[in-house]
Design a protein around this motif. Structure first.
Motif, PDB file in Angstrom:
ATOM      1  N   ASN A  52       0.814  -1.211   0.000  1.00  0.00           N
ATOM      2  CA  ASN A  52       0.000   0.000   0.000  1.00  0.00           C
ATOM      3  C   ASN A  52       0.853   1.270   0.000  1.00  0.00           C
ATOM      4  OD1 ASN A  52      -2.431  -1.507   0.059  1.00  0.00           O
ATOM      5  ND2 ASN A  52      -2.266  -1.713   2.268  1.00  0.00           N
ATOM      6  N   GLY A  53       1.953   1.216  -0.743  1.00  0.00           N
ATOM      7  CA  GLY A  53       2.817   2.388  -0.860  1.00  0.00           C
ATOM      8  C   GLY A  53       3.702   2.660   0.338  1.00  0.00           C
ATOM      9  N   LYS A  54       3.742   1.750   1.298  1.00  0.00           N
ATOM     10  CA  LYS A  54       4.570   1.937   2.495  1.00  0.00           C
ATOM     11  C   LYS A  54       5.606   0.821   2.591  1.00  0.00           C
ATOM     12  CE  LYS A  54       1.019   4.314   4.989  1.00  0.00           C
ATOM     13  NZ  LYS A  54       1.258   5.533   5.570  1.00  0.00           N
TER      14      LYS A  54
END
Length: 71
Positions: A52-54
């Motif tokens: 999730n982009g992390k």
């Protein structure tokens, strides 16, 4: 006659949720539990796993050399 020494090199990937340094340390310490006479660890590549982009984990790919003992 002079004696030489031979070293074997293996490639490992260590992971950590803290840092690349911890990932490399994990790989070396895990290998050290079953291999003797570790000599040099060379970092080949650093990367990240993402969700999730992390950043979820750090990965260090290393070459690890150890003394080759003929049995």
């Amino acid at each position: 006659m002079a004696k030489g020494t031979t070293y074997k090199i293996i490639e490992l990937v260590g992971t950590s949720d803290v840092s690349w340094e911890e990932a490399a340390k994990t790989a070396v310490e895990t290998a050290g539990a079953s291999l003797r006479d570790l000599r040099v660890a060379e970092v080949l590549r650093l990367d990240l796993t993402l969700e999730n982009g992390k950043v979820t984990s750090y990965r260090a790919r290393i070459n690890l050399s150890f003394k080759y003992i003929k049995e």
